[in-house]
Design an enzyme around this catalytic site. Structure first.
Site: not given
Ligand code: NAD
Ligand code: TYD
Length: 350
Positions: A160, A131-133, A156
């Site tokens: 990561k 992630t970019d975070e 988080y």
């Molecule tokens: P998500 O929470 O929707 O899915 C995570 C999946 O991992 C779930 O299916 C869960 O059951 C599985 N999981 C969790 N713990 C586990 C374990 N101990 N063993 C096996 N499986 C397990 O997450 P996402 O949003 O799809 O993100 C996927 C990846 O992409 C993550 O690594 C996250 O850090 C990265 N990412 C997410 C975003 C975003 O915007 N959502 C952006 C950049 C990177």
């Molecule tokens: P989120 O979807 O949790 O992603 P991330 O924290 O990984 O960027 O949140 C996106 C943005 O929205 C973040 O600035 C936090 C804000 N946010 C709210 O204002 N209210 C909410 O209920 C949630 C879940 C997030």
């Protein structure tokens, strides 16, 4: 036939990656390993679950013995690792779970891959999705590049960042063929409704307040999830060993502007008067350690591999709303049970 292990394939992004690989590469066997936590849902993969090149394995990446056995029983050609605990607010309440899955789980996979592939690292790839975070927060200007120093602020992002460091260490120390990508916020179908966009869609639909942290001035750079999956496909196949790519949409929105746009779309879709849904916007206590702004410079990916985002945000957001409105059963299923307890603890009892 190549065999690829995709971890976290039942989650939001993972399910899009599994779908893309299963449909596009009939000569790959895709093994989806997922623990099926609250965020994992096999209903995300109904359309491909019976394909002959797809297999699901339920298991926990924290369980080293299980991971070692899985590798011993399968000759994987590569790993695309997405399994993670992914929600910042949950990491604030329970940081250790994030250390376990995101750090220990990643190291367990690295160890198994290193052990199985030691005679020929170059023929096997370990792709870590991040992630970019990890870069921390930006002020009003500038963008994250691949050389921006890591500066995570939430449990988080700290977990990561730690996992990214381990992945690079296995490249530098043992020669494992790794690649890492760091992507901005994704949106689209199958997104669990604890995250801002699907949570807001669900609340607007049910006439519940939309909780905006602080003043809503925080900025995120939103990318269509299927564009992320396409980038992962390119990077997995084409990137040099040891390389890193940033992935982002050049699409920055303050949370409040994004929610106002979403409200306008929802008014139209739900036949409400213009401005009706926006009345649900409620400013609530800010998230602790809330990063102000993320913005990704993805020019390396565009230049090296020719990737560009395919959708304008307004179009993507409307498609996303349409998906949630026509997949009521999915939404109702994932918001029944435990989701109610989470919602109560996060928003109602604060
Ligand atoms: P998500 O929470 O929707 O899915 C995570 C999946 O991992 C779930 O299916 C869960 O059951 C599985 N999981 C969790 N713990 C586990 C374990 N101990 N063993 C096996 N499986 C397990 O997450 P996402 O949003 O799809 O993100 C996927 C990846 O992409 C993550 O690594 C996250 O850090 C990265 N990412 C997410 C975003 C975003 O915007 N959502 C952006 C950049 C990177
Ligand atoms: P989120 O979807 O949790 O992603 P991330 O924290 O990984 O960027 O949140 C996106 C943005 O929205 C973040 O600035 C936090 C804000 N946010 C709210 O204002 N209210 C909410 O209920 C949630 C879940 C997030």
């Amino acid at each position: 036939m190549k065999k690829i292990l995709i971890t976290g394939g039942a989650g939001f992004i993972g399910s899009h990656v599994v779908r893309l690989f299963v449909n596009k590469y009939s000569n790959y066997e895709i093994v989806n390993l997922d623990k099926l936590t609250y965020a994992g849902n096999l209903a995300n993969l109904r359309d491909i679950e019976n394909k002959p090149n797809y297999r699901f394995v339920k298991g926990d990446i924290v369980d080293a013995a299980f991971i070692n056995q899985l590798f011993a029983e399968n000759q994987f050609d590569g790993v695309i690792h997405l399994a993670a605990e992914s929600h910042v607010d949950r990491s604030i309440s329970n940081p250790l779970e994030f250390v376990m899955t995101n750090v220990i789980g990643t190291v367990n996979l690295l160890n198994a891959a290193r052990n199985q592939w030691k005679d020929n690292f170059s023929a096997h790839r370990f792709y870590h999705v991040s992630t970019d975070e990890v870069y921390g927060t930006l002020g009003e200007t500038g963008m994250f590049t691949e050389t921006t120093a890591y500066d995570p602020h939430s449990p988080y992002s700290a977990s990561k960042a730690s996992s990214d460091h381990f992945v690079r260490a296995y490249h530098d120390t043992y020669g494992l063929n790794v690649v890492i990508s760091n992507c901005s916020n994704n949106y689209g179908s199958f997104h669990f409704p604890e995250k801002l966009i699907p949570l807001s869609i669900n609340n607007i639909k049910n006439n519940k307040s939309i909780p905006i942290y602080g003043k809503g001035e925080n900025v995120r750079d939103w990318l269509w999830v299927e564009d992320h999956a396409r980038a992962i496909d390119l990077i997995y196949h084409k990137a040099a060993a040891g390389s890193t790519y940033n992935i982002g949409g050049h699409n920055e929105w303050t949370n409040i502007d994004l929610i106002r746009l979403l409200c306008k779309i929802m008014d139209k879709k739900l036949n409400r008067a213009d401005g009706e849904s926006a009345k649900l916007i409620t400013f609530v206590k800010d998230r602790a350690g809330h990063d102000l702004r993320y913005a990704i410079d993805s020019s390396k990916l565009q230049k090296d591999l020719g990737w560009t985002p395919s959708l304008q945000f307004e179009e993507g957001l409307e498609k996303t709303v349409d998906w949630y409105l026509s997949n009521e059963e999915w939404l109702n299923n994932v918001t029944s049970g435990d989701y109610k307890n989470y919602y109560q603890a996060q928003y109602v009892k604060r």
